[in-house]
Design a protein around this motif. Structure first.
Motif, PDB file in Angstrom:
ATOM      1  N   VAL A 231      -7.604 -11.394   3.869  1.00  0.00           N
ATOM      2  CA  VAL A 231      -6.560 -10.381   3.732  1.00  0.00           C
ATOM      3  C   VAL A 231      -5.684 -10.475   4.972  1.00  0.00           C
TER       4      VAL A 231
ATOM      5  N   PRO B 250      -9.240  -2.852   3.643  1.00  0.00           N
ATOM      6  CA  PRO B 250      -9.769  -3.992   2.881  1.00  0.00           C
ATOM      7  C   PRO B 250     -11.285  -4.004   2.754  1.00  0.00           C
TER       8      PRO B 250
ATOM      9  N   ASP C  82       0.840  -1.205   0.000  1.00  0.00           N
ATOM     10  CA  ASP C  82       0.000   0.000   0.000  1.00  0.00           C
ATOM     11  C   ASP C  82       0.876   1.257   0.000  1.00  0.00           C
TER      12      ASP C  82
ATOM     13  N   LEU D 298      -6.302  -1.867  -1.994  1.00  0.00           N
ATOM     14  CA  LEU D 298      -5.195  -1.777  -1.036  1.00  0.00           C
ATOM     15  C   LEU D 298      -4.022  -0.996  -1.627  1.00  0.00           C
TER      16      LEU D 298
ATOM     17  N   GLU E 222      -2.152  -8.753   6.784  1.00  0.00           N
ATOM     18  CA  GLU E 222      -1.119  -7.726   6.773  1.00  0.00           C
ATOM     19  C   GLU E 222       0.176  -8.421   7.145  1.00  0.00           C
TER      20      GLU E 222
ATOM     21  N   TRP F  83       0.525  -6.414   2.122  1.00  0.00           N
ATOM     22  CA  TRP F  83      -0.737  -7.129   2.322  1.00  0.00           C
ATOM     23  C   TRP F  83      -0.728  -8.375   1.445  1.00  0.00           C
TER      24      TRP F  83
END
Length: 153
Positions: free
Chosen positions: A96, A131, A5, A125, A98, A11
């Motif tokens: 999703v 998300p 991002d 993202l 991180e 991500w």
């Protein structure tokens, strides 16, 4: 799919293949005492140190065996889970993470719909959206998907 991002966070957006998420982890592989590095002598103090290190190593060994058994179980159940999804029409979940930490998930339709959802979430993202905003409107019967904050009142 791996996405970075605008803030530089990594991500990962992917389908969840099994009906559940793995909850075990081995932690940091690089930490902890190494038995191969020890130079224990023949004196009683070295024997005591060796026994203490062995007692400390047993939980690591048991945890390693448990993780190996879980991975083996997952590999054995994976074909049945995939066939069950195809035969019974189960919806795919897109999750999703991180880095490797779970962040959010949503339930989408078939294989192609989950692929489109992965692309849409990844694009959002990349642009800096969270998300649940990148995913667009909820797709599960009007309810917000699991992990999504409730809409403002």
């Amino acid at each position: 799919m791996k996405v970075v991002d605008p803030q530089g966070r990594t991500w990962r957006v992917s389908r969840r293949w099994m009906p559940w998420r793995r909850r075990t982890s081995m932690g940091d592989w690089g930490s902890g005492p190494s038995i191969s590095d020890s130079n224990l002598g023949d004196d009683p103090i070295s024997a005591i140190i060796g026994v203490v290190l062995l007692i400390l190593f047993i939980p690591v060994l048991v945890l390693g065996i448990l993780v190996a058994l879980e991975v083996l179980l997952l590999l054995l159940l994976l074909p049945f889970a995939i066939v069950g999804r195809m035969i019974f029409g189960r919806r795919w979940r897109v999750e999703v993470r991180e880095g490797w930490t779970f962040a959010w998930e949503t339930e989408v339709g078939d294989w192609s719909a989950s692929g489109r959802a992965i692309d849409q979430i990844a694009q959002g993202l990349r642009q800096g959206s969270p998300p649940w905003q990148a995913a667009g409107p909820p797709v599960v019967g009007g309810r917000p998907p699991h992990g999504q904050p409730p809409p403002p009142v």
